[in-house]
Design an enzyme around this catalytic site. Structure first.
Site, PDB file in Angstrom:
ATOM      1  N   GLU A 254       0.764  -1.224   0.067  1.00  0.00           N
ATOM      2  CA  GLU A 254      -0.026  -0.154  -0.028  1.00  0.00           C
ATOM      3  C   GLU A 254       0.943   1.153   0.042  1.00  0.00           C
ATOM      4  OE1 GLU A 254      -3.436   0.266  -0.337  1.00  0.00           O
ATOM      5  OE2 GLU A 254      -2.684   2.562  -0.212  1.00  0.00           O
ATOM      6  N   THR A 298      -5.620   1.411  -5.477  1.00  0.00           N
ATOM      7  CA  THR A 298      -5.256   0.031  -5.403  1.00  0.00           C
ATOM      8  C   THR A 298      -6.103  -0.983  -6.199  1.00  0.00           C
ATOM      9  OG1 THR A 298      -5.304   0.585  -2.958  1.00  0.00           O
ATOM     10  CG2 THR A 298      -4.905  -2.039  -3.997  1.00  0.00           C
TER      11      THR A 298
HETATM   12  C1  GP9 Z   1      -9.030  -0.860   0.397  1.00  0.00           C
HETATM   13  C2  GP9 Z   1      -7.546  -0.452   0.049  1.00  0.00           C
HETATM   14  C3  GP9 Z   1      -7.065   0.677   0.035  1.00  0.00           C
HETATM   15  O1  GP9 Z   1      -9.422  -1.985   0.414  1.00  0.00           O
HETATM   16  O2  GP9 Z   1      -7.417  -1.174  -1.309  1.00  0.00           O
HETATM   17  O3  GP9 Z   1      -7.604   1.239  -0.931  1.00  0.00           O
HETATM   18  P1  GP9 Z   1      -6.906   2.600  -1.985  1.00  0.00           P
HETATM   19  O4  GP9 Z   1      -7.686   3.856  -1.161  1.00  0.00           O
HETATM   20  O5  GP9 Z   1      -5.446   2.484  -1.652  1.00  0.00           O
HETATM   21  O6  GP9 Z   1      -7.569   2.299  -2.992  1.00  0.00           O
HETATM   22 MN    MN Z   2      -3.742   1.539  -2.197  1.00  0.00          MN
END
Ligand code: GP9
Ligand code: MN
Length: 650
Positions: A254, A298
């Site tokens: 992330e 993401t």
């Molecule tokens: C939430 C995670 C984070 O499930 O995928 O989301 P993002 O805001 O980074 O797309």
């Molecule tokens: Mn993300």
């Protein structure tokens, strides 16, 4: 003789209040809607009344008393049925109904077989307001109706629209770009209400359907020709089949950006483990690897990896086109005996993953409910990465091998919250809280990944797997450029720097390989699917895709960013200007300097040189635009419906 005084409150208002209250109670206590702050609580409280008033105030347009009463009765009843239908659906899928889901065979069969267990006797309470309204409308028909003059009717409508606008305004404040990005059905419902959510869903669905209906597959041969001529290149022979039969463990890191690698805060490395991993003899580390996501964050990065297609320029493709046909990586490796799984300790419907993963042919999805999420083990968006990894080991062990498993991390997510006991490095010191807090959460992720490697070794999975770690998208936006300039020790962040900040780390770690190195070719997320296919020794056959094998020396020389900018071996093109990628200088400025310093023939020479460089940059831009638009038309027209990839296994 009249026994009752004529009540002052008209039925449409009583009905709106009752319906609003009932809907609020349903959100709060039955649907389990998560509320993170008082603003969300306020919006959740307001929106049921706004919608209820909007629906019921339309009743005043019926002049005839009996018609007005009938409208109010049926509107209340239908609204109750809609809430109840969503509730039944929610009990099965922990999600709200969407039009495509309603017409999707498998979902409805699931629901059909378990419907009796999903209906509870106390559901009848959801109809109490409808019963009261029904009774009142029959009993006090005359006294509870209203006959407004035209101005009164328009006034009631205008009032409901003002309320609606107020609601949307608050929703947009709480969740910017809610309408373009969609995010999660739960977000939509809690911000604009269930009824408006359904309207939104119908509008999006009809828009997509109309684009889909007009597509007939005629575009496919042209796209295929383009790909054959411009995209397809040789794959690396050396890496062909290197991971055959091994598991792929893919970490979606992330918000991990390239700029933290090998950097220090107060004399301490931010990512000590990842820095060392990049140097490991079993690791191929890509340090000019770009994220190519759009508004779907993401989910867009996942889309790029699984399909080697571009996400959309507007909205999240997971959300808007989650029911399309795709020819995904998980689907293609099925024939080679692979199972696929996603592990992510968050709400399954976020980014519409629950629906999209079906379309991508992903076998298993371990969401929040597969994890033990306690308050001590949670921060920010949910389960912390360390317990996430720890609890994931048995889930990975439960998968049939060989598997492809994608694990999506969560702790290093904006606004980068971390418990004090988890912080092992100082925050950065700048005017941006976001960048400051990012440092300790990145360090936490670094430690979590280190622990995960140890856990993999302990479980015996390590030897049979290759581990891919990829930053999904930027975490620090251009809003924090002043602080970023301080971090990078620069005077300012130029448009060129901005593009360079779109680099994210990519590691491909192959235990026992021994030939690892740092690769500085310009590469991007679109390249992972062909790369992984080649590593598994799976032929990409007639696949339609836009990336190249990362390990090949024979590649198209550019990476397209979703906004139409691009990076090539020679150039960085952004904001309409072309920069030299090595030096970061604008190419026409360089040429101007040269022209100025030269005279006569030399100046002419320099002029010509500039022209040729400019046209080289333009030629790439043309390809980038073509690729993006072909990819868009595949998605908008759902064109893969018309393609026989020859390996369909549904
Ligand atoms: C939430 C995670 C984070 O499930 O995928 O989301 P993002 O805001 O980074 O797309
Ligand atoms: Mn993300």
């Amino acid at each position: 003789m009249k026994r009752f005084k004529k009540p002052k409150i008209p039925l449409y208002i009583i009905a709106a209040l009752l319906l609003g209250l009932k809907t609020y109670i349903a959100y709060r206590f039955i649907f389990n809607v998560e509320l993170d702050n008082s603003m969300q609580e306020l919006i959740l409280f307001i929106n049921p009344f706004v919608s209820a008033f909007l629906i019921l105030a339309l009743g005043v347009w019926f002049n005839k008393t009996s018609r007005q009463m009938k409208y109010i009765r049926y509107a209340t009843l239908l609204a109750s049925v809609l809430i109840w239908a969503n509730l039944v659906f929610y009990r099965q899928f922990t999600d709200f109904i969407t039009i495509p889901q309603l017409f999707m065979g498998s979902n409805m069969t699931d629901l059909g077989s378990s419907i009796l267990t999903l209906i509870k006797p106390w559901d009848l309470l959801l109809f109490v307001d409808a019963a009261i309204v029904w009774y009142l409308s029959k009993k006090y028909e005359g006294s509870l109706s209203v006959q407004y003059p035209r101005s009164g009717k328009v006034g009631a409508l205008a009032f409901s629209l003002v309320l609606l606008a107020g609601n949307f305004f608050l929703a947009e404040m709480e969740r910017p770009q809610l309408f373009t990005r969609g995010f999660d059905r739960e977000y939509l419902v809690k911000n604009i209400g269930l009824f408006n959510y359904h309207v939104y869903d119908i509008v999006i669905h009809s828009k997509n359907e109309s684009q889909r209906v007009f597509a007939d597959g005629n575009e496919i041969p042209e796209i295929q020709d383009y790909i054959k001529e411009n995209v397809e290149h040789e794959t690396s022979e050396k890496m062909n089949g290197i991971a055959k039969g091994k598991n792929i463990i893919f970490l979606n890191a992330e918000s991990l950006q390239h700029f933290v690698m090998n950097s220090e805060v107060n004399g301490e490395e931010v990512t000590p483990f990842l820095n060392q991993l990049a140097q490991d003899e079993d690791t191929y580390y890509f340090d000019n690897f770009y994220e190519q996501t759009g508004q779907g964050n993401t989910s867009d990065s996942e889309f790029l990896v699984e399909n080697s297609l571009y996400p959309l320029s507007r909205g999240a493709v997971f959300f808007t086109h989650g029911n399309n046909e795709y020819h995904s990586f998980p689907e293609m490796i099925k024939e080679a005996g692979y199972t696929s799984a996603v592990l992510h300790a968050n709400n399954k419907s976020f980014w519409n993953r629950d629906a999209m993963y079906d379309s991508l042919n992903i076998d298993e999805f371990f969401g929040e409910e597969s994890y033990d999420v306690t308050p001590e083990d949670s921060v920010g968006w949910g389960l912390k990465d360390k317990p996430f990894f720890e609890q994931s080991i048995p889930l990975l062990e439960s998968l049939e091998e060989p598997f492809y498993s994608k694990m999506i991390l969560l702790t290093n997510h904006f606004p980068f919250e971390l418990d004090e006991e988890d912080a092992t490095i100082d925050k950065f010191d700048s005017n941006s809280n976001t960048l400051n807090s990012y440092i300790p959460t990145v360090r936490y992720m670094d430690e979590a990944i280190e622990e995960f490697f140890a856990e993999l070794k302990e479980s015996g999975l390590y030897e049979d797997s290759i581990i891919v770690i990829m930053g999904d998208h930027i975490g620090i936006s251009a809003n924090h450029n002043k602080a970023m300039a301080k971090y990078l020790d620069k005077e300012e962040i130029t448009p060129y720097d901005q593009v360079q900040l779109q680099r994210v780390p990519l590691f491909i770690h192959i235990p026992g390989d021994g030939n690892g190195k740092t690769i500085d070719t310009v590469t991007g997320q679109i390249d992972l699917k062909p790369t992984m296919l080649n590593m598994l020794g799976v032929d990409s056959g007639e696949d339609i895709y836009f990336g190249n094998d990362l390990f090949s020396d024979d590649r198209k020389v550019y990476v397209a960013l979703r906004n139409g900018d691009f990076v090539s071996e020679d150039f960085v093109k952004t904001a309409g200007s072309c920069y030299d990628r090595e030096t970061g200088e604008l190419i026409d400025e360089v040429a101007e300097e040269e022209t100025d310093s030269e005279t006569g023939e030399d100046a002419e020479e320099a002029e010509k040189e500039l022209e040729s460089v400019e046209s080289a940059c333009d030629a790439i831009q043309e390809k980038v635009d073509t690729e993006l638009s072909y990819s868009d038309s595949i998605i908008y027209g759902d064109l893969f419906r018309f393609v026989d990839f020859g390996d369909e296994e549904k």
